[in-house]
Write an enzyme that holds these catalytic residues in place. Structure first.
Site, mmCIF file in Angstrom:
data_model
loop_
_atom_site.group_PDB
_atom_site.id
_atom_site.type_symbol
_atom_site.label_atom_id
_atom_site.label_comp_id
_atom_site.label_asym_id
_atom_site.label_seq_id
_atom_site.Cartn_x
_atom_site.Cartn_y
_atom_site.Cartn_z
ATOM 1 N N ASP A 102 -38.374 -84.836 -54.449
ATOM 2 C CA ASP A 102 -38.982 -85.555 -53.018
ATOM 3 C C ASP A 102 -40.057 -85.200 -52.932
ATOM 4 O O ASP A 102 -40.549 -85.400 -51.722
ATOM 5 C CB ASP A 102 -37.819 -84.931 -51.986
ATOM 6 C CG ASP A 102 -35.872 -86.352 -52.288
ATOM 7 O OD1 ASP A 102 -36.348 -86.566 -53.723
ATOM 8 O OD2 ASP A 102 -35.436 -85.219 -51.883
ATOM 9 N N GLY A 103 -40.350 -84.074 -52.598
ATOM 10 C CA GLY A 103 -41.724 -83.637 -52.182
ATOM 11 C C GLY A 103 -43.477 -84.772 -53.048
ATOM 12 O O GLY A 103 -43.985 -84.617 -52.543
ATOM 13 N N GLU A 106 -40.440 -86.580 -41.209
ATOM 14 C CA GLU A 106 -40.327 -86.323 -40.045
ATOM 15 C C GLU A 106 -41.241 -86.048 -39.153
ATOM 16 O O GLU A 106 -42.361 -85.613 -40.057
ATOM 17 C CB GLU A 106 -39.257 -85.028 -39.824
ATOM 18 C CG GLU A 106 -39.227 -83.866 -40.437
ATOM 19 C CD GLU A 106 -39.660 -83.146 -41.576
ATOM 20 O OE1 GLU A 106 -39.946 -82.812 -42.850
ATOM 21 O OE2 GLU A 106 -38.175 -84.353 -41.835
ATOM 22 N N ASP A 143 -38.472 -72.622 -30.990
ATOM 23 C CA ASP A 143 -38.545 -72.821 -32.732
ATOM 24 C C ASP A 143 -39.699 -73.533 -32.240
ATOM 25 O O ASP A 143 -41.014 -73.907 -32.907
ATOM 26 C CB ASP A 143 -37.940 -72.259 -32.834
ATOM 27 C CG ASP A 143 -37.654 -70.701 -33.099
ATOM 28 O OD1 ASP A 143 -37.869 -69.776 -31.619
ATOM 29 O OD2 ASP A 143 -36.592 -69.726 -33.831
ATOM 30 N N TYR A 149 -34.852 -81.726 -43.411
ATOM 31 C CA TYR A 149 -34.768 -80.446 -42.043
ATOM 32 C C TYR A 149 -34.335 -80.924 -40.893
ATOM 33 O O TYR A 149 -33.527 -80.179 -39.790
ATOM 34 C CB TYR A 149 -36.518 -80.581 -41.185
ATOM 35 C CG TYR A 149 -36.989 -79.186 -40.591
ATOM 36 C CD1 TYR A 149 -36.338 -78.741 -40.808
ATOM 37 C CD2 TYR A 149 -37.968 -79.407 -40.315
ATOM 38 C CE1 TYR A 149 -36.826 -76.901 -40.345
ATOM 39 C CE2 TYR A 149 -38.562 -78.344 -39.169
ATOM 40 C CZ TYR A 149 -37.904 -77.123 -38.793
ATOM 41 O OH TYR A 149 -37.735 -76.317 -38.238
#
Length: 293
Positions: free
Chosen positions: A74-75, A148, A177, A190
């Site tokens: 996917d990256g 995202e 965070d 994510y």
């Protein structure tokens, strides 16, 4: 048929199947373009015999390539987006990585995939993108994301405060965070790992998901994708991390950042009904699986 090929890595075990891919393309007289980085990995490992054209940037694909094949996980597909941009060249992801959620075509289906491209028997999934606006240059002008956008703390263990506005109206001040704004495609990435919901790809929504929020009553929220989100960030450290998919930049409070729906979409190809979205979340994510055995 004109096919561009992009990959980030070349594993020794994958060389036979990459050779098969090129053999199939050459056999059907396809014009084959290979990204220069991937070509250097293939050189001296796969006999290409001068049958390929090398390209290095997205401008060299315009009007030249009918399809882009992404070889990896996917990256690698996320990297491929920076080459395709707004050209609407369809992407076929062949999974030589691990999960392969976006790269849904398996290694064993290479012959079927090339046949589908040749005969145009594939399905096209249009996917919405996020667009990032900033008062200062970011991401080299490639300011969009399939999965995202996020803001994170950087160089500190202390949380940050992210004042978030929808169409100019205050939504919330997140003590956390970080904060994720995900597309339906990115909702299974994510955002999901931080407690966000799964959103069907054709839904016209974004999901805002806090990362480790200080207030436990702050939960992910789904908004319409015609909204414009803007942010003001405060923290003990001057610098923050801004990300688009797997790319990141360091920013500070002087950056004015807003996120909205991108004007163009990305076309992902699937070659069989078995690679549809519902089947993918069941098989890849184990969604709804009976764990009682």
């Amino acid at each position: 048929m004109r096919v561009a090929i992009y990959g980030r890595l070349l594993n020794q075990a994958d060389i036979p199947l990459i050779q098969e891919l090129f053999n199939l393309l050459f056999a059907c007289d396809a014009k084959v373009l290979v990204h220069i980085h991937y070509y250097t990995l293939l050189e001296n490992k796969i006999p290409l015999g001068g049958k390929v054209t090398i390209f290095s940037e997205h401008k060299e694909l315009l009007g030249i390539a009918d399809y882009v094949i992404s070889l990896g996980g996917d990256g690698t597909i996320l990297d491929t987006l920076t080459l395709v941009r707004n050209s609407d060249i369809p992407i076929l992801g062949i999974n030589t990585g691990r999960l392969g959620f976006l790269a849904s075509t398996g290694k064993e289906d290479i012959a079927v995939a090339i046949d589908a491209l040749k005969n145009k028997t594939y399905k096209v999934d249009k996917r919405t993108l996020l667009h990032l606006d900033s008062n200062k240059p970011l991401f080299g002008g490639v300011n969009y994301a399939l999965n995202e956008f996020s803001i994170h703390k950087k160089d500190t263990s202390s949380m940050i405060t992210i004042h978030t506005y929808i169409n100019g109206e205050l939504l919330n001040s997140y003590w956390a965070d970080g904060l994720i704004v995900a597309t339906p495609t990115g909702s299974t990435g994510y955002s999901l790992s931080c407690g966000g919901p799964i959103i069907f790809p054709t839904s016209e929504n974004f999901v805002i998901t806090p990362v480790a929020p200080h207030n436990l009553n702050v939960r992910p929220i789904i908004i319409a994708n015609d909204s414009v989100l803007s942010f003001e960030v405060e923290g003990r450290n001057e610098n923050f991390l801004c990300t688009l998919d797997s790319r990141y930049e360091s920013v500070d409070a002087s950056f004015q950042i807003a996120v909205r729906k991108e004007e163009f979409t990305i076309s992902l190809l699937r070659i069989s009904e078995d690679s549809n979205y519902l089947n993918t979340i069941r098989t890849k994510l184990g969604w709804g699986a009976d764990q009682r055995n």
